[in-house]
Design an enzyme around this catalytic site. Structure first.
Site, PDB file in Angstrom:
ATOM      1  N   GLU A 175     -19.159  16.058 136.831  1.00 39.12           N
ATOM      2  CA  GLU A 175     -18.740  16.390 138.012  1.00 39.12           C
ATOM      3  C   GLU A 175     -17.397  17.012 138.435  1.00 39.12           C
ATOM      4  O   GLU A 175     -16.388  16.510 138.978  1.00 39.12           O
ATOM      5  CB  GLU A 175     -18.525  14.760 138.569  1.00 39.12           C
ATOM      6  N   GLU A 362     -26.937  10.222 136.346  1.00 38.24           N
ATOM      7  CA  GLU A 362     -26.516   9.132 136.856  1.00 38.24           C
ATOM      8  C   GLU A 362     -26.967   8.655 137.914  1.00 38.24           C
ATOM      9  O   GLU A 362     -27.243   9.489 138.699  1.00 38.24           O
ATOM     10  CB  GLU A 362     -24.944   9.111 137.396  1.00 38.24           C
TER      11      GLU A 362
END
Ligand code: NOJ
Length: 450
Positions: A175, A362
């Site tokens: 991320e 995720e």
């Protein structure tokens, strides 16, 4: 142990034999042992020691003590029938000063984890950078200093060399939009820097490092599966007013395209006028170095955002209409529970012909779980996971190249600026005693994967 949740409408078979199932974690959030065995300081060690940065003054110095309890936790992964375990390497355990002298004890520690996973029949999936830059490098500017590309390359070489004989699945970074945005623009994550002057170079150097790291892995480990992960949120305009619609396009570019498009060879999104200043940091030859042919892209989706035009918000002229205000169901994070978001994101990324394969690296939710009579019933999480998976299946059945799903996360853990309040785990942790209790959602996942 409660095993009341048995039959679920989700059936593993519908996803096919080849579908990858797993669970994800990150070093800072679980390991603890912040100064054990020669580990150097990371930016999170320094940031959490400052007053007022983390909710309730929490810190990650012990976290879930995974450093010492990794065998027990990997045993739990096995008990839950989860075949793939994603975790991250702490750069400062390997290179306490970020570059230079290698800390063999750090390498040994990750070797123990990898070997123990493999002994238990669990595949390790390694993330090389999940936000914990060595503090020594931050003192030299961290992600704003172009030298970080070389520092990172050196670190990746060491990891490829140390773990590449056994690890087949790699994620270069986690991320980038979050660690550059929260850490170098808003200052709410480590290292706590703010402003466009820090954000801009951090973005560019992160992209250069992702692809430089990937090239190192490809060169050293030609058979490895190499990816990198991105956060994403499904963006919708608040109304069909053209100003709201245009604002939504800008926010989508910022949250969902800023990092992935240059890496796919498409350059930075032109919609982001704010990126004009970026030219200063782009050197001759960078354009070619920005891209890499990844084997897979990891996408991580939790929610959607509703976007409104806002004259007063600098740079982006857009603001988010908070979920609480919209009176929709939310998680402890205040994020809307909106299962279709994962479907829309899969469809969005599926359209890029450059993307070969997508893993959902995720997906999960924080709810205020409680342990009652030794059990943790978390029906909201079970419902969340089932409904999100239903949407994944829908996308898959429509031909989307989605190949796996990893729940965030194994145990309740240190949720960055939110401390230990949000409980994301499928295993409950009593942070006083470190006792683990499998939640109903954990049993549900075990049943699904049986
Ligand atoms: C994404 C991050 O990778 C992870 O570290 C974090 O805990 C979850 N989202 C939940 O916020």
């Amino acid at each position: 142990m409660d095993s009341t949740i048995q039959d679920t409408p989700i059936n593993k078979k519908h996803f096919g034999e080849d579908f990858t199932w797993g669970v994800s974690t990150a070093a800072v959030q679980i390991e603890g042992a912040h100064d054990a065995d020669g580990k150097g300081e990371s930016i999170w060690d320094v940031f959490t020691a400052k007053k007022g940065k983390i909710l309730n003054g929490h810190h990650h110095r012990t976290a879930t003590d995974f450093y010492n309890r990794y065998q027990d936790d990997i045993d739990l992964i096995k008990q839950l029938n989860i075949p793939n375990f994603r975790f991250s390497i702490s750069w400062a355990r390997i290179l306490p000063d970020g570059t230079g002298a290698v800390n063999q004890a750090g390498i040994d520690y990750y070797n123990r984890i990898i070997d123990y996973c493999l002994q238990q029949g669990i595949q390790p999936w390694l993330t090389l950078y999940h936000w914990d830059l060595p503090h020594a490098l931050e003192l030299q500017g961290g992600w704003t200093n172009r030298a970080v590309v070389d520092w990172f390359t050196e670190y990746v070489k060491i990891c490829a060399n140390a773990f590449g004989d056994r690890v087949k699945h790699w994620m270069v970074m986690n991320e980038p939009a979050v660690f550059t945005g929260a850490g170098y623009f808003f200052g709410i994550h480590a290292p706590g820097k703010t402003g466009i002057k820090n954000f801009m170079p951090a973005i560019h150097h992160a992209v250069l490092s992702i692809t430089a790291g990937a090239r190192v892995l490809r060169g050293a480990l030609p058979d490895a599966e190499i990816g990198t992960t991105f956060s994403c949120s499904y963006i919708e305009p608040y109304s069909d007013n053209p100003k709201d619609v245009a604002a939504a396009v800008r926010v989508d570019a910022l949250l969902n395209r800023l990092f992935i498009e240059p890496i796919l060879g498409l350059g930075y999104p032109a919609e982001l006028a704010v990126l004009k200043g970026m030219e200063k940091y782009i050197l001759p030859g960078d354009e070619d170095n920005l891209k890499f042919e990844f084997d897979f892209i990891g996408i991580q989706n939790y929610t959607r955002e509703i976007v409104k035009y806002s004259f007063f918000t600098p740079y982006i002229h857009a603001s988010l209409v908070k979920a609480q205000k919209r009176k929709v169901p939310v998680t402890t994070m205040g994020w809307e529970v909106y299962p279709a978001s994962i479907y829309h994101m899969l469809k969005k990324y599926d359209k890029y012909p450059q993307i070969k394969k997508i893993y959902l690296t995720e997906s999960g939710a924080a709810f205020p779980d409680e342990i009652i009579n030794g059990e943790v019933n978390d029906p909201k999480r079970v419902e969340y996971l089932q409904n999100y998976l239903q949407q994944v299946l829908k996308a898959k059945n429509e031909g989307c190249k989605v190949s796996g799903y990893f729940i965030w996360t194994l145990t309740d853990n240190f949720e960055w600026a939110e401390g230990y309040k949000p409980r994301f785990g499928i295993i409950y942790v009593d942070f006083e005693t470190q006792q683990r209790t499998i939640k109903a959602s954990g049993l549900w996942y075990a049943n699904l994967l049986r």
